[in-house]
Design a protein around this motif. Structure first.
Motif, PDB file in Angstrom:
ATOM      1  N   THR A 125       7.546   2.805  -2.841  1.00 35.13           N
ATOM      2  CA  THR A 125       8.074   3.288  -4.122  1.00 35.13           C
ATOM      3  C   THR A 125       9.560   3.579  -4.017  1.00 35.13           C
ATOM      4  OG1 THR A 125       5.939   4.197  -4.759  1.00 35.13           O
ATOM      5  CG2 THR A 125       7.878   5.115  -5.846  1.00 35.13           C
ATOM      6  N   ASP A 150       5.219  -1.014  -9.995  1.00 29.49           N
ATOM      7  CA  ASP A 150       4.792  -0.027  -9.005  1.00 29.49           C
ATOM      8  C   ASP A 150       3.296   0.221  -9.144  1.00 29.49           C
ATOM      9  OD1 ASP A 150       4.513   1.903  -7.129  1.00 29.49           O
ATOM     10  OD2 ASP A 150       5.971   3.291  -7.960  1.00 29.49           O
ATOM     11  N   GLU A 151       2.529  -0.327  -8.232  1.00 35.26           N
ATOM     12  CA  GLU A 151       1.069  -0.193  -8.251  1.00 35.26           C
ATOM     13  C   GLU A 151       0.523  -0.359  -9.662  1.00 35.26           C
ATOM     14  OE1 GLU A 151      -0.805   1.834  -5.535  1.00 35.26           O
ATOM     15  OE2 GLU A 151       0.913   2.351  -4.284  1.00 35.26           O
TER      16      GLU A 151
HETATM   17 MG   LIG Z   1       4.306   4.893  -4.247  1.00 34.30          MG
END
Ligand SMILES: [Mg+2]
Ligand SMILES: Nc1ncnc2c1ncn2[C@@H]1O[C@H](COP(=O)(O)OP(=O)(O)OP(=O)(O)O)[C@@H](O)[C@H]1O
Lengths: 265, 355
Positions: free
Chosen positions: B43, B158-159
C-alpha cells in the motif's frame, strides 16, 4: 444472558425515575383546580388557556427559542473547524485544546454563571442578549463538538483522497465530500445544543436581565413566588415541543445515532 | 524506457522502513501486481505513486516525467481504494461524473462519457442509485468506472477485490481484466492473494518486508521461484533440507534424509546445504516398485476438483495434490508409492527461519 433480570430491573427503575416527574407534570397541568394536584380531579384546559394571559411566559418562550437557535448555530460554526483540526491534525496541544473546549461540561455551572457575570461586565456586554448568546454558545459547544468529532472520525479518509485524485482542490474536497458526510453530525449536535440552551437555567439566572429573561428563568422565578398549575402547563407545552423536535430529528437522522453515535442501518 | 519507473523508492516512518529501495519498471498497457504478505509495503508503494505519501528517497517517473513535485490531484491517475471510497451522498452517475466536473468537461460530453464508463462496467441500469443501496461487487464497479472515466494514464488498485466473497471475487477477476484490456490502461494492483495475482497479471512483483523479492511473469514466478520465500508464498510447497553433491548442465545429485536422488539440470548453486522444493501437484502416486519413496497417508482432504493428501515419508511430511479422476483416492493409513520427475525439483538456497 445471566444477569438479565437484574439489568432489566435497573432499566425499569431508571425509566420510572426519568418518566415519573414528566407524568406528574403533564397530569397536573390538566387540573381544573387552582392548586397542584395529582392525580388531577378532572380534565381541563384551564391552565393552558391561562398561558395566553401570561405574556411574560410567551415572551420568555420566544427569547429562549431565539437564544437556542442563535447560540446553537454559533456553537456549530465554531465546532466544525475545531473538530476538523482536533480530529485530523497531528499538532502538539491537540489534547489540551479538546479538554479546553470540553471544560464547560466539567466546571460546576454555578461557578460558570458567576464567572460569566463578571466577564460580561468587564467586556461591557452585561445584560445584553449578545452576551447571553455568547455564554450559551460556550456551554453548549461540547455537545456539538462531540458529535461532529464522532462523525469526522467515522469518515473514511480515502473518500477525500479519491476526490483529490480526481482533481479536486482542498476547498472543493471539503465542500463536496467532507461537509456532506458530516452534516448529519453537525445537525445532530445542533439539535442537542439547542435543547440544552433552551432549558438552561443555572448560568442564565446569573446573567439575564428583565428584557432577556429566558423561559426557564421565568418559570423558576414564578415558582419562587406562587405555585399554581400554570408552571405545569407551560412545562407541558415545552415537553411537547421537545418531543416533536425529537420526532423530527428521528425522522431525518435517527435518535440512536444522535444520542449514542450509532448509525441507523 | 518503461512507462512507469520506480527508482530506489524508499519510505521510512521513523525507524520503520516500509519500502526499501524498490526499483521497478512497468510497461505500457500491462497489468502488474504487487504481491506480498501483510505489512510488506504494498500500500505504501501505491500511495507514493498516487501522491498521498512522499518518498523518503528515490524517484517515480511516469512516461519520463518525474512525479515528485506534482501533487496527487494533478497526477491524473485513476485510483480504486480498498474501501471503494465512494461518495455516499451522490448517485452512481454523480460519483462517476465527479472527475469530469473537476476537469470542467461540458455537460453533454460529461453525460456521454459517464454513460460510456457505466456501460463498460455493466452498470448503466443503476446510474441513479445511491451507493448504500448496492452490493459490494456493484460498488466495486462504480469505483472502477469513476477511476476510468477520467481516462487516466495509470490505474492504481489497492486490494480491489478483497471485500468480496470468494465466488464474486473470481468473477470480478475476469471482469476486471476484461475492463482493463478494453480501457487499455496500464494498471498497478496491490493484492495479498497469490491466486488473484497469478490469474490477473502480466507481471507479478513479490514483496517481502519492504523489499522487492522477485518480478516475473506469473508462470515464471510460480515455476522458477528465486527464493524459498517466493516459493512458499505462491502456492503450496514441500520443502526439505538437502545437500547438493553434484550439478552440471545435464542433471544434479542431492542427498535428502540419507538417500541420494536425482535433481534437475542447470543448478548453479555451489555444492553444500540447499533447500529442495517440490510442488504437491508434481508428486505422483505410483506403484510400489516404481516409487522413489514410500509414504503412509496421514490425512486426506477433498476439494471437489482435486484431493490433497498428507503423507508421512522418509523425507518428512509431504503434501500431494491429485486431480479428482472420479475414482476413490487412497485412504488414511494406506501405504502409497511416491514418485516425481527430477526436473520438477527446485533447488534453492537455504533461508533462516524468520519470525
Ligand atoms: Mg495495504
Ligand atoms: N503512517 C504510517 N506510520 C508508521 N508506519 C506505517 C505507516 N503506514 C504504514 N506503516 C508501516 O509500514 C509497513 C508497510 O505498510 P503497508 O500498509 O504498505 O503494508 P501492506 O503491504 O499494504 O499491508 P496489508 O496487506 O496489510 O495492507 C507496515 O509495517 C506498517 O506498519
Amino acid at each position: 444472558m445471566r444477569n438479565g433480570v437484574f439489568a432489566k430491573l435497573c432499566c425499569l427503575v431508571f425509566a420510572a425515575f426519568m418518566l415519573a416527574p414528566i407524568v406528574v407534570v403533564v397530569g397536573v397541568s390538566f387540573t381544573p383546580t387552582g392548586f397542584l394536584e395529582f392525580p388531577p380531579s378532572g380534565i381541563s384546559l384551564r391552565w393552558f388557556r391561562a398561558i395566553l394571559d401570561a405574556p411574560e411566559f410567551i415572551e420568555g418562550g420566544w427569547i429562549s427559542l431565539k437564544l437556542g437557535v442563535i447560540s446553537a448555530t454559533l456553537a456549530a460554526v465554531i465546532a466544525v473547524p475545531a473538530a476538523l483540526a482536533i480530529g485530523r491534525g497531528r499538532f502538539r496541544g491537540r489534547e489540551a485544546l479538546l479538554a479546553l473546549f470540553m471544560s464547560p461540561l466539567m466546571v460546576p455551572t454555578v461557578v460558570l454563571g458567576i464567572a460569566f457575570l463578571r466577564f460580561l461586565t468587564v467586556v461591557g456586554l452585561s445584560g445584553t442578549f449578545t452576551g447571553l448568546a455568547l455564554c450559551h454558545a460556550v456551554i453548549i459547544l461540547p455537545f456539538v463538538l462531540r458529535l461532529v468529532l464522532a462523525s469526522i472520525s467515522g469518515l473514511d479518509r480515502a473518500t477525500e483522497r479519491a476526490a483529490e485524485s480526481l482533481g479536486a482542490g482542498g476547498w472543493t474536497v471539503f465542500r463536496r465530500v467532507t461537509l456532506p458526510a458530516i452534516v448529519p453530525g453537525i445537525l445532530g449536535g445542533w439539535v442537542l445544543a439547542f435543547i440544552t440552551s433552551f432549558d438552561e437555567l443555572t448560568v442564565s439566572v446569573f446573567i439575564v436581565n428583565p428584557s432577556t429573561t429566558t423561559l426557564p428563568v421565568r418559570l423558576y422565578s414564578h415558582i419562587a413566588q406562587t405555585t399554581d398549575p400554570l408552571v405545569a402547563s407551560v412545562s407541558t407545552v415545552t415537553i411537547l415541543f421537545t418531543v416533536v423536535l425529537m420526532i423530527v430529528v428521528d425522522r431525518f437522522y435517527g435518535l440512536d445515532r444522535l444520542l449514542i453515535g450509532e448509525g441507523k442501518k | 524506457m518503461a512507462f512507469l519507473e520506480l527508482h530506489g523508492l524508499t519510505k521510512r516512518y521513523g525507524t520503520i522502513t516500509a519500502v526499501d529501495s524498490m526499483t521497478l519498471n512497468v510497461e505500457k498497457n500491462s497489468f502488474v501486481s504487487l504481491l506480498g504478505p501483510s505489512g510488506c509495503g504494498k500500500t505504501t508503494t501505491l500511495q507514493m505513486v498516487a501522491g498521498f505519501e512522499t518518498p523518503t528517497e528515490g524517484r517515480i517517473l511516469l512516461n519520463g516525467r518525474d512525479l515528485s513535485a506534482i501533487p496527487a490531484r494533478e497526477r491524473g491517475l485513476g485510483i480504486v481504494f480498498q474501501s471503494y471510497a465512494l461518495f455516499m451522498h451522490m448517485t452512481v452517475a454523480e460519483n462517476v461524473a465527479f472527475g469530469l466536473e473537476m476537469r470542467k468537461v461540458g455537460k453533454a460530453e460529461r453525460a456521454r462519457r459517464v454513460a460510456a464508463a457505466l456501460d463498460l462496467v455493466h452498470l448503466s441500469h443503476l446510474a441513479d442509485r445511491y451507493p448504500r443501496a448496492m452490493s459490494g461487487g456493484q460498488r466495486q464497479r462504480v469505483a472502477l468506472a469513476r477511476a476510468l472515466v477520467i481516462e487516466p494514464e495509470l490505474l492504481l488498485l489497492d486490494e480491489p477485490l478483497s471485500n468480496l466473497d470468494a465466488k464474486l471475487r473470481e468473477e470480478m477477476q475476469l471482469e476486471l481484466r476484461r475492463i482493463q484490456r478494453e480501457a487499455g490502461v496500464t494498471t498497478l494492483m496491490v493484492t495479498h492473494d497469490q491466486s488473484e495475482a497469478l490469474a490477473m497479471s502480466d507481471r507479478v512483483v513479490v514483496m517481502e518486508r519492504g523489499h522487492l523479492r522477485q518480478e516475473d511473469a506469473p508462470f515464471e514466478v510460480y515455476e522458477q521461484p528465486g527464493s524459498l520465500f517466493v516459493s512458499n508464498f505462491l502456492g503450496k510447497s514441500n520443502v526439505y533440507d538437502a545437500r547438493l553433491i553434484a550439478a552440471d548442465a545435464t542433471g544434479s545429485r542431492l542427498v535428502v534424509a540419507g538417500r541420494e536422488i536425482a535433481g534437475p539440470a542447470g543448478v548453479t548453486l555451489p555444492p553444500g546445504d540447499v533447500a529442495l522444493v517440490l510442488r504437491p501437484e508434481r508428486v505422483e502416486v505410483v506403484a510400489p516398485d516404481a516409487a522413489l519413496i514410500e509414504g503412509r497417508v496421514i490425512e486426506r482432504i477433498f476439494f471437489g476438483n482435486q484431493w490433497l493428501l498428507r503423507a508421512g515419508t522418509p523425507f518428512g511430511e509431504m503434501l500431494i495434490s491429485r486431480r479428482n479422476s472420479g475414482r476413490a483416492e487412497a485412504a488414511v493409513g494406506d501405504r502409497i508409492g511416491l514418485g516425481w520427475e527430477a526436473h520438477h525439483i527446485r533447488v534453492l538456497p537455504r533461508e533462516e527461519a524468520r519470525a
